[in-house]
Design a protein around this motif. Structure first.
Motif, PDB file in Angstrom:
ATOM      1  N   MET A   1       0.904  -1.167  -0.068  1.00  0.00           N
ATOM      2  CA  MET A   1      -0.051   0.223  -0.086  1.00  0.00           C
ATOM      3  C   MET A   1       0.577   1.602  -0.038  1.00  0.00           C
ATOM      4  SD  MET A   1      -2.579   1.605   2.880  1.00  0.00           S
ATOM      5  CE  MET A   1      -0.891   1.839   3.327  1.00  0.00           C
ATOM      6  N   SER A   2       1.811   1.387   0.411  1.00  0.00           N
ATOM      7  CA  SER A   2       2.345   2.476   0.975  1.00  0.00           C
ATOM      8  C   SER A   2       3.263   2.709  -0.331  1.00  0.00           C
ATOM      9  CB  SER A   2       3.703   2.774   1.980  1.00  0.00           C
ATOM     10  OG  SER A   2       3.069   2.305   3.534  1.00  0.00           O
ATOM     11  N   GLN A   3       3.268   4.231  -0.300  1.00  0.00           N
ATOM     12  CA  GLN A   3       4.552   4.104  -2.149  1.00  0.00           C
ATOM     13  C   GLN A   3       5.330   5.760  -0.889  1.00  0.00           C
ATOM     14  OE1 GLN A   3       2.102   6.072  -4.249  1.00  0.00           O
ATOM     15  NE2 GLN A   3       0.825   4.065  -5.043  1.00  0.00           N
TER      16      GLN A   3
ATOM     17  N   PRO B   1       3.626  10.307  -0.211  1.00  0.00           N
ATOM     18  CA  PRO B   1       2.479  10.677   0.372  1.00  0.00           C
ATOM     19  C   PRO B   1       2.061  11.831  -0.692  1.00  0.00           C
ATOM     20  CG  PRO B   1       3.786  12.027   1.944  1.00  0.00           C
ATOM     21  CD  PRO B   1       5.009  11.490   0.900  1.00  0.00           C
ATOM     22  N   ARG B   2       0.437  11.844  -0.713  1.00  0.00           N
ATOM     23  CA  ARG B   2      -0.218  12.132  -1.133  1.00  0.00           C
ATOM     24  C   ARG B   2       0.066  13.829  -1.085  1.00  0.00           C
ATOM     25  NH1 ARG B   2      -5.093   8.166  -1.286  1.00  0.00           N
ATOM     26  NH2 ARG B   2      -4.541   7.192  -2.902  1.00  0.00           N
TER      27      ARG B   2
ATOM     28  N   CYS C   1      -3.774  -0.269   8.870  1.00  0.00           N
ATOM     29  CA  CYS C   1      -3.356   0.964   8.926  1.00  0.00           C
ATOM     30  C   CYS C   1      -1.492   0.370   9.271  1.00  0.00           C
ATOM     31  CB  CYS C   1      -4.012   2.097   9.207  1.00  0.00           C
ATOM     32  SG  CYS C   1      -2.838   3.286   9.898  1.00  0.00           S
TER      33      CYS C   1
ATOM     34  N   TYR D   1       0.979   1.658   8.412  1.00  0.00           N
ATOM     35  CA  TYR D   1       1.659   2.869   9.006  1.00  0.00           C
ATOM     36  C   TYR D   1       1.972   2.801  10.866  1.00  0.00           C
ATOM     37  CZ  TYR D   1       3.587   7.589   9.763  1.00  0.00           C
ATOM     38  OH  TYR D   1       4.464   8.126  10.150  1.00  0.00           O
TER      39      TYR D   1
ATOM     40  N   ASN E   1      -3.539   5.760   5.605  1.00  0.00           N
ATOM     41  CA  ASN E   1      -3.801   5.040   4.433  1.00  0.00           C
ATOM     42  C   ASN E   1      -4.302   6.193   3.640  1.00  0.00           C
ATOM     43  OD1 ASN E   1      -3.448   2.742   5.880  1.00  0.00           O
ATOM     44  ND2 ASN E   1      -5.584   2.353   6.134  1.00  0.00           N
TER      45      ASN E   1
ATOM     46  N   ARG F   1      -1.387   8.185   2.263  1.00  0.00           N
ATOM     47  CA  ARG F   1      -0.336   7.232   1.382  1.00  0.00           C
ATOM     48  C   ARG F   1       0.643   6.782   1.576  1.00  0.00           C
ATOM     49  NH1 ARG F   1      -1.972   6.162  -4.609  1.00  0.00           N
ATOM     50  NH2 ARG F   1      -4.368   4.811  -4.577  1.00  0.00           N
TER      51      ARG F   1
ATOM     52  N   PRO G   1       4.422   6.607   3.803  1.00  0.00           N
ATOM     53  CA  PRO G   1       5.197   5.113   3.426  1.00  0.00           C
ATOM     54  C   PRO G   1       5.409   4.743   5.058  1.00  0.00           C
ATOM     55  CG  PRO G   1       6.577   7.672   2.953  1.00  0.00           C
ATOM     56  CD  PRO G   1       4.779   8.105   3.093  1.00  0.00           C
TER      57      PRO G   1
END
Length: 183
Positions: free
Chosen positions: A1-3, A6-7, A78, A80, A168, A171, A173
């Motif tokens: 999920m994590s990139q 972040p957005r 979640c 993270y 979430n 996004r 990391p």
């Protein structure tokens, strides 16, 4: 999920002095989490977020608080926030490897939990899935926790559901030193 990105862009150093002082108070000398750096870039959101924090000594033990937070974050997928809490608080809270796994892969009937912790996990699960407690669930919780503790449990579930939405949805990391969900 994590990139990797972040957005919403996080603050970068040097941080404004007031923000640096807040990070220092919260993080006790450690670098600020990505979540905090993102939130701190937006004054209203950051102020509201910090006002809702429940990491001060409250009516629950550290262990009870962390079981609620870990289970809430796990139910919300979640990794993270779950990983940050497991890395920082599981040891001091006395939460062992089997119990850590059970916050993600178990439920209230997992044999690692005491009767009081089973009631705690059942309450977290009920609040997550139905946003309420049945009379039986409330009675089971009341057998082990007083009113102030029950309110704290509900507040923790709600706050960490919100934290899960943020981590979430943005996004974020995963933090380098955070734990990872068991496979």
């Amino acid at each position: 999920m994590s990139q990797s990105t972040p957005r919403v862009a996080p603050l970068t150093q040097p941080y404004p002095p007031e923000i640096q002082a807040q990070f220092d108070r919260i993080m006790r000398g450690a670098p600020p989490l990505m979540l905090f750096r993102v939130m701190a870039g937006h004054a209203r959101a950051w102020d509201k977020f910090r006002a809702g924090g429940l990491l001060d000594p409250g009516p629950l033990s550290l262990r009870q608080r962390e079981i609620v937070i870990d289970r809430t974050c796990a139910l919300n997928k979640c990794e993270y926030e779950w990983g940050v809490h497991v890395a920082v608080f599981a040891g001091p809270a006395g939460i062992n490897g089997e119990e850590i796994r059970a916050t993600v892969q178990g439920d209230a009937t997992s044999p690692c939990w005491s009767l009081a912790e089973q009631a705690l996990i059942a309450a977290v699960d009920a609040l997550h899935h139905r946003a309420t407690l049945s009379d039986a669930e409330f009675a089971a919780l009341s057998a082990h926790y007083d009113e102030a503790q029950i309110l704290e449990i509900m507040l923790l579930c709600g706050f960490y559901r919100t934290v899960s939405y943020l981590a979430n949805g943005l996004r974020l990391p995963l933090e380098e030193k955070a734990a990872r969900f068991p496979t």
